[in-house]
Motif scaffolding. Structure first.
Motif, short mmCIF file in Angstrom:
data_model
loop_
_atom_site.label_atom_id
_atom_site.label_comp_id
_atom_site.label_asym_id
_atom_site.label_seq_id
_atom_site.Cartn_x
_atom_site.Cartn_y
_atom_site.Cartn_z
N THR A 19 43.63 32.21 51.83
CA THR A 19 42.33 33.68 51.35
C THR A 19 40.96 33.54 50.84
O THR A 19 41.58 32.51 49.31
CB THR A 19 43.31 35.38 51.04
N ALA A 21 40.55 35.28 48.00
CA ALA A 21 41.23 36.11 47.28
C ALA A 21 41.68 34.82 46.58
O ALA A 21 42.41 34.59 45.47
CB ALA A 21 41.90 37.05 46.87
N ARG A 22 43.08 34.37 47.16
CA ARG A 22 43.88 32.87 46.80
C ARG A 22 42.93 31.75 46.12
O ARG A 22 43.50 31.50 45.51
CB ARG A 22 44.78 33.33 48.51
N GLY A 24 40.20 31.67 44.76
CA GLY A 24 39.71 31.96 43.49
C GLY A 24 40.63 32.06 42.47
O GLY A 24 41.02 31.25 41.21
N GLU A 25 42.01 32.77 42.68
CA GLU A 25 42.95 32.70 41.35
C GLU A 25 44.01 31.45 42.08
O GLU A 25 43.36 31.38 40.22
CB GLU A 25 43.82 34.05 42.80
N SER A 31 39.54 37.84 39.01
CA SER A 31 39.48 38.55 40.01
C SER A 31 38.73 38.25 40.78
O SER A 31 37.98 37.43 41.12
CB SER A 31 39.39 39.98 39.65
N SER A 32 38.70 38.44 42.06
CA SER A 32 38.43 38.36 43.10
C SER A 32 37.15 39.07 43.24
O SER A 32 36.23 37.29 43.21
CB SER A 32 38.72 38.79 44.42
N SER A 33 36.76 39.55 42.57
CA SER A 33 35.12 39.68 42.35
C SER A 33 34.20 38.89 41.21
O SER A 33 32.96 38.47 41.66
CB SER A 33 34.96 41.42 41.62
N PHE A 35 35.14 35.98 40.52
CA PHE A 35 35.12 34.66 41.58
C PHE A 35 34.09 35.15 42.59
O PHE A 35 33.21 34.42 43.02
CB PHE A 35 36.26 34.63 42.22
N HIS A 36 34.79 36.13 43.00
CA HIS A 36 32.43 36.41 44.42
C HIS A 36 31.24 36.03 43.33
O HIS A 36 30.86 35.34 43.58
CB HIS A 36 32.92 37.81 44.64
#
Length: 53
Positions: A19, A21-22, A24-25, A31-33, A35-36
């Motif tokens: 994902t 999110a994964r 980015g982590e 946080s995913s935001s 990274f986004h």
């Protein structure tokens, strides 16, 4: 350093089914935001849009 993380993110988005999110982590974003936002600023598109192109 951020440029290197974004290059790695692009590579992972192309070849991995993890994902957003994964990814980015794994690349050290808190946080995913976060990274986004960083991905959007560097590339002009969202991670999901990049993956789908």
């Amino acid at each position: 350093m951020l440029k290197l993380r974004m290059e790695e993110a692009m590579n992972r988005l192309r070849r991995s089914e993890a994902t957003v999110a994964r990814i980015g982590e794994e690349l050290g974003f808190s946080s995913s935001s976060q990274f986004h936002r960083a991905f959007l600023k560097m590339t002009g598109m969202t991670p999901q849009a990049f993956r789908m192109q």
